[in-house]
Motif scaffolding. Structure first.
Motif, PDB file in Angstrom:
ATOM      1  N   PRO A   1      62.107  18.214  10.911  1.00  0.00           N
ATOM      2  CA  PRO A   1      63.016  16.918  11.038  1.00  0.00           C
ATOM      3  C   PRO A   1      63.890  16.757  10.008  1.00  0.00           C
ATOM      4  CG  PRO A   1      60.762  16.265   9.564  1.00  0.00           C
ATOM      5  CD  PRO A   1      60.764  18.117  10.457  1.00  0.00           C
TER       6      PRO A   1
ATOM      7  N   LYS B   1      56.188   9.083   8.049  1.00  0.00           N
ATOM      8  CA  LYS B   1      56.205   8.829   9.644  1.00  0.00           C
ATOM      9  C   LYS B   1      56.317   9.976   9.830  1.00  0.00           C
ATOM     10  CE  LYS B   1      56.152   3.936   9.449  1.00  0.00           C
ATOM     11  NZ  LYS B   1      56.525   2.992   9.589  1.00  0.00           N
ATOM     12  N   VAL B   2      57.840  10.531   9.726  1.00  0.00           N
ATOM     13  CA  VAL B   2      58.591  11.455  10.439  1.00  0.00           C
ATOM     14  C   VAL B   2      57.725  13.130  10.183  1.00  0.00           C
ATOM     15  CG1 VAL B   2      60.262  10.165  10.852  1.00  0.00           C
ATOM     16  CG2 VAL B   2      59.942  12.223   8.888  1.00  0.00           C
ATOM     17  N   HIS B   3      56.829  13.148   9.128  1.00  0.00           N
ATOM     18  CA  HIS B   3      55.902  14.338   8.711  1.00  0.00           C
ATOM     19  C   HIS B   3      55.229  14.140   9.321  1.00  0.00           C
ATOM     20  CE1 HIS B   3      54.185  17.966   6.503  1.00  0.00           C
ATOM     21  NE2 HIS B   3      53.829  17.051   6.517  1.00  0.00           N
ATOM     22  N   ALA B   4      54.082  13.156   9.697  1.00  0.00           N
ATOM     23  CA  ALA B   4      53.134  12.908  10.378  1.00  0.00           C
ATOM     24  C   ALA B   4      52.786  12.734  12.168  1.00  0.00           C
ATOM     25  CB  ALA B   4      52.105  11.465   9.939  1.00  0.00           C
ATOM     26  N   GLY B   5      54.508  13.295  12.567  1.00  0.00           N
ATOM     27  CA  GLY B   5      55.071  13.193  13.617  1.00  0.00           C
ATOM     28  C   GLY B   5      54.874  11.894  14.491  1.00  0.00           C
ATOM     29  N   GLU B   6      55.090  10.870  13.822  1.00  0.00           N
ATOM     30  CA  GLU B   6      54.937   9.472  13.840  1.00  0.00           C
ATOM     31  C   GLU B   6      56.555   8.934  14.844  1.00  0.00           C
ATOM     32  OE1 GLU B   6      53.633   6.479  11.674  1.00  0.00           O
ATOM     33  OE2 GLU B   6      52.038   7.495  10.947  1.00  0.00           O
ATOM     34  N   ALA B   7      56.359   7.955  16.009  1.00  0.00           N
ATOM     35  CA  ALA B   7      57.899   7.683  15.818  1.00  0.00           C
ATOM     36  C   ALA B   7      58.454   6.924  15.061  1.00  0.00           C
ATOM     37  CB  ALA B   7      57.346   7.145  17.796  1.00  0.00           C
TER      38      ALA B   7
ATOM     39  N   LYS C   1      66.929  22.040  13.626  1.00  0.00           N
ATOM     40  CA  LYS C   1      65.704  21.404  14.934  1.00  0.00           C
ATOM     41  C   LYS C   1      64.899  22.977  15.276  1.00  0.00           C
ATOM     42  CE  LYS C   1      66.028  19.327  19.129  1.00  0.00           C
ATOM     43  NZ  LYS C   1      66.695  18.731  20.510  1.00  0.00           N
TER      44      LYS C   1
ATOM     45  N   LYS D   1      65.314  12.089  13.051  1.00  0.00           N
ATOM     46  CA  LYS D   1      65.021  11.624  13.143  1.00  0.00           C
ATOM     47  C   LYS D   1      65.672  10.379  13.641  1.00  0.00           C
ATOM     48  CE  LYS D   1      62.028  14.491  14.681  1.00  0.00           C
ATOM     49  NZ  LYS D   1      61.115  14.410  16.478  1.00  0.00           N
TER      50      LYS D   1
ATOM     51  N   ASN E   1      62.009  22.935  13.557  1.00  0.00           N
ATOM     52  CA  ASN E   1      60.980  22.653  13.350  1.00  0.00           C
ATOM     53  C   ASN E   1      60.848  21.824  11.990  1.00  0.00           C
ATOM     54  OD1 ASN E   1      60.525  23.052  16.409  1.00  0.00           O
ATOM     55  ND2 ASN E   1      58.697  25.065  15.758  1.00  0.00           N
TER      56      ASN E   1
ATOM     57  N   ASP F   1      59.168  20.611   4.326  1.00  0.00           N
ATOM     58  CA  ASP F   1      58.432  19.833   5.253  1.00  0.00           C
ATOM     59  C   ASP F   1      59.858  18.708   6.222  1.00  0.00           C
ATOM     60  OD1 ASP F   1      55.743  20.176   5.027  1.00  0.00           O
ATOM     61  OD2 ASP F   1      56.385  19.435   3.108  1.00  0.00           O
TER      62      ASP F   1
END
Length: 327
Positions: free
Chosen positions: A120, A295-301, A115, A137, A118, A95
């Motif tokens: 991160p 956070k990056v797994h959840a797509g958060e900035a 990348k 990221k 997909n 992931d």
């Protein structure tokens, strides 16, 4: 009868196909563990120092505590091993990928592969010099330039008001690595304020105790008038300490020793007066890393640069800190 057999065969093939789809290599299940666990592929530099051992321990314990499945790889201080590990993580469809780069250059191709898949990427402890910052990221780690600068500023302060030449030898970290490049720069910028402070020899000890001892032995043979040693980490400083004592000199008095990291052995040498100053570089990045992985797994900035909080130590401060030191 023919239809019945064909029907049974079709059901069997469908079941086989479904089983194959669910069987992701390395337990990642094509983007995550079968039980929904986040899978983190982490490539470590190696085990070259006490700092690195503490860093690895922090990452492993924090992953377990956070419920993150860790695929761990030790690069043994070789970039080609890290590139292989990252490609393996991509094939396993982890992931998130995190790694501490052995050197700064030569990462663009493999990071583009991550990348494109997909997945991160998070940089830990050390940076890369890629111009394309979209390839990762965030970078979590110390400000190495600041560590070198704090070391140099302390030294400048010790010789304030004095004009006699001060001869410095420098034990650099692994050639091409971010901490070696940045600590060298920070130290050089700081001592530029005092023209009498001069680096007369600078060579890599590869961040190892054995390397520090070997290079310091060579420095002592080549230069009879060394006043200061600046080592890019504690382990090289501890190796150099052995060489200094073997040469009949008193470390901390005959030769002032400045190091970076603040691991237990280094702090003990400082408390004993054999080192004179340490700029801290904390290896305990695990908890912050796992927070970033989620956070990056959840797509958060996330912030593109996250600096760890650190301090510096003199002899008295080391004595006070040692009883509760975690690493």
């Amino acid at each position: 009868m023919y239809r019945k057999v064909a029907s049974i065969l079709a059901i069997g093939l469908l079941a086989t196909g479904l089983a194959a789809c669910g069987d992701g290599e390395g337990g990642s299940g094509g983007g995550g563990a079968d039980d929904g666990q986040i899978v983190l592929g982490f490539s470590q530099v190696g085990a070259e120092s006490g700092w690195r051992t503490a860093n690895t321990d922090s990452i492993k314990k924090s992953a377990e505590a956070a419920g993150i499945k860790l695929q761990f790889s030790d690069a043994q201080q070789k970039q080609e091993n890290q590139i292989k590990a990252i490609r393996s993580f991509i094939q396993q469809k982890v992931d998130v990928i995190a790694f501490s780069p052995v050197v700064e250059s030569g990462w663009d191709t493999v990071l583009k592969e991550a990348k494109d898949a997909n997945i991160p990427v998070i940089l830990t402890d050390r940076a890369v010099d890629s111009q394309d910052t979209s390839l990762y990221k965030t970078f979590l780690g110390s400000d190495f330039v600041k560590e070198g600068k704090l070391s140099g500023e302390w030294l400048v302060e010790q010789y304030k008001g004095k004009t006699d030449p001060v001869n410095i030898v420098e034990l650099q970290g692994t050639t091409g690595s971010a901490p070696a490049n940045d600590r060298k720069k920070g130290f050089a910028d700081a001592i530029a304020a005092a023209p009498n402070l001069k680096v007369i020899a600078s060579q890599t000890g590869d961040f190892t105790r054995a390397g520090g001892k070997q290079v310091m032995e060579a420095f002592l043979k080549a230069h009879k008038d060394i006043d200061v040693l600046f080592a890019h980490n504690d382990d090289m400083g501890l190796g150099a300490l052995e060489a200094i004592e073997a040469a009949g000199k008193v470390p901390g008095k005959d030769i002032i020793i400045i190091t970076i990291d603040a691991v237990k052995d280094g702090m003990q040498a400082l408390a004993d007066g054999k080192f004179n100053f340490i700029a801290e570089c904390s290896p305990l990045l695990g908890p912050q890393l796992m927070d970033l992985v989620k956070k990056v797994h959840a797509g958060e900035a996330v912030e593109p640069r996250i600096v760890t909080e650190e301090t510096t130590f003199t002899q008295e401060q080391a004595k006070a800190a040692l009883p509760n030191r975690q690493y």
